[in-house]
Design an enzyme around this catalytic site. Structure first.
Site, mmCIF file in Angstrom:
data_model
loop_
_atom_site.group_PDB
_atom_site.id
_atom_site.type_symbol
_atom_site.label_atom_id
_atom_site.label_comp_id
_atom_site.label_asym_id
_atom_site.label_seq_id
_atom_site.Cartn_x
_atom_site.Cartn_y
_atom_site.Cartn_z
ATOM 1 N N GLU A 129 0.865 -1.190 0.000
ATOM 2 C CA GLU A 129 0.000 0.000 0.000
ATOM 3 C C GLU A 129 0.898 1.235 0.000
ATOM 4 O OE1 GLU A 129 -2.790 -0.208 3.216
ATOM 5 O OE2 GLU A 129 -3.662 -2.072 2.441
ATOM 6 N N ASP A 242 8.004 -16.256 -0.632
ATOM 7 C CA ASP A 242 9.171 -17.150 -0.726
ATOM 8 C C ASP A 242 9.253 -17.749 -2.133
ATOM 9 O OD1 ASP A 242 10.043 -16.746 1.865
ATOM 10 O OD2 ASP A 242 9.049 -18.511 2.681
ATOM 11 N N GLY A 244 7.786 -16.450 -4.805
ATOM 12 C CA GLY A 244 7.992 -15.345 -5.738
ATOM 13 C C GLY A 244 9.452 -14.934 -5.823
ATOM 14 N N GLN A 342 29.554 -0.164 -18.871
ATOM 15 C CA GLN A 342 30.893 0.441 -18.819
ATOM 16 C C GLN A 342 31.807 -0.152 -19.908
ATOM 17 O OE1 GLN A 342 31.303 2.944 -16.931
ATOM 18 N NE2 GLN A 342 33.467 3.338 -17.243
ATOM 19 N N GLY A 346 30.446 4.409 -24.726
ATOM 20 C CA GLY A 346 29.329 5.220 -25.229
ATOM 21 C C GLY A 346 28.197 4.354 -25.758
ATOM 22 N N GLU A 369 9.293 -7.548 -4.375
ATOM 23 C CA GLU A 369 9.188 -8.839 -3.671
ATOM 24 C C GLU A 369 10.177 -8.925 -2.502
ATOM 25 O OE1 GLU A 369 8.064 -12.262 -5.830
ATOM 26 O OE2 GLU A 369 7.282 -11.104 -7.508
ATOM 27 N N THR A 371 12.985 -5.892 -0.634
ATOM 28 C CA THR A 371 14.248 -5.238 -0.996
ATOM 29 C C THR A 371 15.440 -6.089 -0.541
ATOM 30 O OG1 THR A 371 14.296 -4.131 1.141
ATOM 31 C CG2 THR A 371 13.231 -2.931 -0.674
ATOM 32 N N GLU A 373 17.553 -5.184 1.519
ATOM 33 C CA GLU A 373 17.649 -5.013 2.978
ATOM 34 C C GLU A 373 16.729 -6.024 3.674
ATOM 35 O OE1 GLU A 373 17.325 -2.600 0.712
ATOM 36 O OE2 GLU A 373 19.177 -1.465 0.994
HETATM 37 N N1 CAA Z 1 6.356 -18.274 5.637
HETATM 38 C C1 CAA Z 1 5.424 -18.536 6.605
HETATM 39 N N2 CAA Z 1 5.282 -17.772 7.708
HETATM 40 C C2 CAA Z 1 6.090 -16.705 7.824
HETATM 41 C C3 CAA Z 1 7.061 -16.368 6.861
HETATM 42 C C4 CAA Z 1 7.180 -17.210 5.737
HETATM 43 N N3 CAA Z 1 8.081 -16.961 4.781
HETATM 44 N N4 CAA Z 1 7.711 -15.255 7.252
HETATM 45 C C5 CAA Z 1 7.181 -14.894 8.433
HETATM 46 N N5 CAA Z 1 6.205 -15.773 8.773
HETATM 47 C C6 CAA Z 1 5.409 -15.763 10.021
HETATM 48 C C7 CAA Z 1 6.326 -15.777 11.229
HETATM 49 O O1 CAA Z 1 6.683 -17.103 11.579
HETATM 50 C C8 CAA Z 1 5.458 -15.115 12.291
HETATM 51 O O2 CAA Z 1 4.542 -16.082 12.790
HETATM 52 P P1 CAA Z 1 4.181 -16.154 14.384
HETATM 53 O O3 CAA Z 1 3.591 -14.802 14.694
HETATM 54 O O4 CAA Z 1 3.219 -17.281 14.494
HETATM 55 O O5 CAA Z 1 5.479 -16.365 15.082
HETATM 56 C C9 CAA Z 1 4.656 -14.095 11.478
HETATM 57 O O6 CAA Z 1 4.688 -14.543 10.102
HETATM 58 C C10 CAA Z 1 5.233 -12.694 11.545
HETATM 59 O O7 CAA Z 1 6.592 -12.765 11.094
HETATM 60 P P2 CAA Z 1 7.671 -11.674 11.492
HETATM 61 O O8 CAA Z 1 7.618 -11.461 12.971
HETATM 62 O O9 CAA Z 1 8.979 -12.089 10.884
HETATM 63 O O10 CAA Z 1 7.087 -10.371 10.778
HETATM 64 P P3 CAA Z 1 7.696 -8.919 10.577
HETATM 65 O O11 CAA Z 1 6.646 -7.908 10.717
HETATM 66 O O12 CAA Z 1 8.923 -8.764 11.404
HETATM 67 O O13 CAA Z 1 8.016 -8.880 9.012
HETATM 68 C C11 CAA Z 1 9.312 -9.155 7.058
HETATM 69 C C12 CAA Z 1 8.831 -9.735 8.399
HETATM 70 C C13 CAA Z 1 10.314 -10.173 6.585
HETATM 71 C C14 CAA Z 1 9.967 -7.808 7.202
HETATM 72 C C15 CAA Z 1 8.104 -9.076 6.091
HETATM 73 O O14 CAA Z 1 7.221 -8.044 6.475
HETATM 74 C C16 CAA Z 1 8.529 -8.875 4.653
HETATM 75 O O15 CAA Z 1 8.913 -9.834 3.974
HETATM 76 N N6 CAA Z 1 8.428 -7.625 4.153
HETATM 77 C C17 CAA Z 1 8.667 -7.350 2.731
HETATM 78 C C18 CAA Z 1 7.363 -7.405 2.002
HETATM 79 C C19 CAA Z 1 7.565 -7.585 0.527
HETATM 80 O O16 CAA Z 1 8.348 -8.411 0.085
HETATM 81 N N7 CAA Z 1 6.778 -6.850 -0.246
HETATM 82 C C20 CAA Z 1 6.757 -6.976 -1.670
HETATM 83 C C21 CAA Z 1 5.323 -7.112 -2.101
HETATM 84 S S1 CAA Z 1 4.981 -7.860 -3.661
HETATM 85 C C22 CAA Z 1 5.582 -6.840 -4.824
HETATM 86 O O17 CAA Z 1 6.726 -6.527 -4.801
HETATM 87 C C23 CAA Z 1 4.716 -6.337 -5.943
HETATM 88 C C24 CAA Z 1 4.587 -7.224 -7.087
HETATM 89 O O18 CAA Z 1 3.512 -7.279 -7.670
HETATM 90 C C25 CAA Z 1 5.740 -7.983 -7.630
#
Ligand code: CAA
Length: 387
Positions: A129, A242, A244, A342, A346, A369, A371, A373
């Protein structure tokens, strides 16, 4: 190098069909579609007819019924020629089809999976979002249960294939007090009222793939179209990412290979100061680093593909393998395409050659999908929790 791997006859056949198609049908139009930003409907439709839009989906639901390695091998061939076709294929296969196949009911597979896996319709995935990207758990879009349907409202952004998708998996808050545990996944039909395609994003690269906002205004989603249970949406979103991330790693590998081939050929042809430029150490060491990083990316991608295949039996997560592959392959794509520009001097900056397109296309692989980071965060969390 990939010849060393004991691929099956089916793998080789699919790879060679994807390669022929990419070379014959996509290569001649890639630059033109990049320039115009037009969506390549015709070639995407043909890819669907070839079974490339639902490679891992069982045949009973319209897919090709093949394995993850098949998906990676075919996608690499498409991305070597055009990363925009590649991301349309990747999102369709892994962000859309994979999640419904894994978490959907039989009725949902019939209605939402079959048309997209068979390539007659296009699928998309919508998590991000305007105010929640990396911190995906903080979304504001709301879904409120009203009788036998949820009413969806909110604004989603950066939706790959948003302007053209027929169906979409979308994530919304059903219980904001529970934060991530209050997120739920829904399957939506773009033809229904309340689904509004918003602003199309003007992009630096992958310009033939269409990206937009999607606005939901009182969209009614029947309870039977909810994917998984209420509150399971965040975990579904992460599990699907994962899958993706292996696709985006493969996209990055394809871009790297294309940029590398162009650079190596140019280094062997172009002369300066009385010799081929490839004979200068400044160029030849770049070539060595490019090639080594490409092959290391390939190994990480194959490892992730095998881990995903294994997960179909064991149910084990392969987040570590997927994030390592995406992190390394995307940073390699930036490194290799930068070096390729590079080496071309040119000419690398000219639109007369595709090298500048590879450079522009590479950047997004470090962003979407998850960053680089976020990939480092995922890898480090898994590693440190294991010790
Ligand atoms: N598989 C299953 N469960 C998972 C998981 C996974 N890969 N990753 C986390 N979880 C679960 C955790 O086990 C946890 O479960 P419990 O609460 O039961 O313990 C829960 O999810 C929360 O996990 P975190 O505490 O790790 O969550 P977080 O808020 O710290 O966030 C993060 C983790 C890795 C930062 C995550 O938010 C993330 O991956 N962010 C990036 C988002 C992203 O990739 N966005 C791109 C969108 S798609 C796009 O790009 C557009 C397009 O069309 C191509």
């Amino acid at each position: 190098m990939s010849e060393l791997f004991p691929f099956s006859k089916e793998h080789e056949m699919l790879r060679s069909a994807a390669r022929d198609f990419a070379q014959n049908e996509i290569a001649p139009i890639a630059a033109e579609f990049d320039e115009s930003g037009e969506f390549p409907y015709k070639t995407i439709k043909k890819m669907g007819e070839m079974g490339l839009m639902g490679i891992e989906i069982p045949e009973e639901y319209g897919g090709a019924g093949m394995d993850t390695l098949s998906y990676v091998l075919a996608l690499e061939e498409i991305c070597k020629v055009d990363a925009a076709h590649g991301v349309i294929m990747s999102v369709n296969n892994s962000l859309y089809c994979f999640g419904i196949n894994k978490f959907g009911t039989d009725a949902q597979k019939e209605k939402f999976l079959r048309p997209v896996a068979s390539g007659s319709s296009i699928g998309a995935y919508s998590l991000t979002e305007p105010m929640s990207g990396s911190d995906a758990g903080t979304m504001r879009s709301r879904a409120v249960l009203d009788g036998d349907a949820y009413v969806l409202n909110g604004r989603k952004s950066w939706v790959t294939s948003g302007p053209v998708a027929d169906f979409m998996v979308v994530f919304m808050m059903t219980d904001p007090d529970k934060k991530q545990k209050g997120i739920t996944a829904f399957l939506v039909d773009a033809k229904k009222p309340g689904f509004i395609r918003g602003k199309k994003e003007p992009k630096l690269g992958i310009r033939a793939s269409a990206t937009s906002e999607i606005v939901f205004e009182d969209y009614h989603c029947p309870v039977e179209d909810r994917l998984g249970q209420e509150g399971e949406g965040f975990k579904i979103a992460m599990a699907v990412l994962d899958a993706g991330r292996i696709g985006i790693a493969t996209q990055a590998l394809g871009i790297s290979e294309a940029a590398y081939d162009a650079a190596a050929n140019y280094a062997n042809e172009r002369e300066a100061f009385g010799q081929k430029i490839g004979e200068f150490q400044g160029i030849s060491f770049k070539i060595a680093d490019m090639k080594t990083r490409i092959e290391a990316s390939r190994l990480l991608i194959y490892q992730a593909a095998l881990a995903k295949e294994n997960s179909k039996i064991t149910g084990q997560r392969y987040s570590l393998e997927a994030s390592m592959a995406k992190l390394f392959a995307s940073e390699t794509a930036m490194f290799v395409s930068h070096a390729a520009v590079q080496i071309h001097g040119g000419m690398g900056y000219s639109k007369e050659l595709p090298v500048e397109r590879y450079f522009r296309d590479a950047k997004i692989t470090e962003i979407y999908e998850g960053t680089s980071e976020i990939q480092r965060l995922v890898i480090a969390r898994i590693e440190l929790n294991q010790r």
